[in-house]
Design a protein around this motif. Sequence first.
Motif, short mmCIF file in Angstrom:
data_model
loop_
_atom_site.label_atom_id
_atom_site.label_comp_id
_atom_site.label_asym_id
_atom_site.label_seq_id
_atom_site.Cartn_x
_atom_site.Cartn_y
_atom_site.Cartn_z
N MET A 144 77.47 -7.96 -17.36
CA MET A 144 78.16 -8.97 -16.58
C MET A 144 77.16 -9.72 -15.69
O MET A 144 77.22 -10.95 -15.57
N ARG A 145 76.22 -9.01 -15.11
CA ARG A 145 75.20 -9.65 -14.28
C ARG A 145 74.35 -10.60 -15.11
O ARG A 145 74.03 -11.71 -14.68
N VAL B 188 79.91 10.01 -18.42
CA VAL B 188 80.08 9.04 -19.49
C VAL B 188 80.71 7.76 -18.94
O VAL B 188 80.28 6.64 -19.26
N ALA B 189 81.70 7.88 -18.09
CA ALA B 189 82.36 6.71 -17.50
C ALA B 189 81.41 5.95 -16.60
O ALA B 189 81.39 4.71 -16.59
N THR C 194 78.11 1.24 -15.65
CA THR C 194 76.80 0.68 -15.31
C THR C 194 76.34 -0.31 -16.38
O THR C 194 75.84 -1.40 -16.05
N ASN C 195 76.53 0.03 -17.63
CA ASN C 195 76.15 -0.88 -18.72
C ASN C 195 76.99 -2.16 -18.69
O ASN C 195 76.48 -3.26 -18.90
#
Length: 108
Positions: A30-31, A18-19, A24-25
Amino acid sequence: MANSQINISINAQDNASVAINSTTNSLSRMRQNIDMAAHSLQAYTLGLEVLKNQLIPLATAGISANAQLESLQTKLTGLISANSANVTSTGEIINAQQKWQKNLEFPS
């Protein structure tokens, strides 16, 4: 003969996965934000470059015109001094330097 099927489905996520998904999301968002900022900055820079290319010739022409006007004013002051009388309206006799000064006091 009896045929039996047992289907067991276990769908569980531990805290680590989950972390990882959350991280990743967040990195993906941010990207995307960085990409948007970079594209905006590129467009802004391009706009400034175009503005600079248009503004420099205009400023150069303005400075040149101002220099010519200053030169013309100096020449006109010299002509006025040369053509003026050496006596003021109050009867005072003045020299060329005093005439020059008096002519500079009047706006052209």
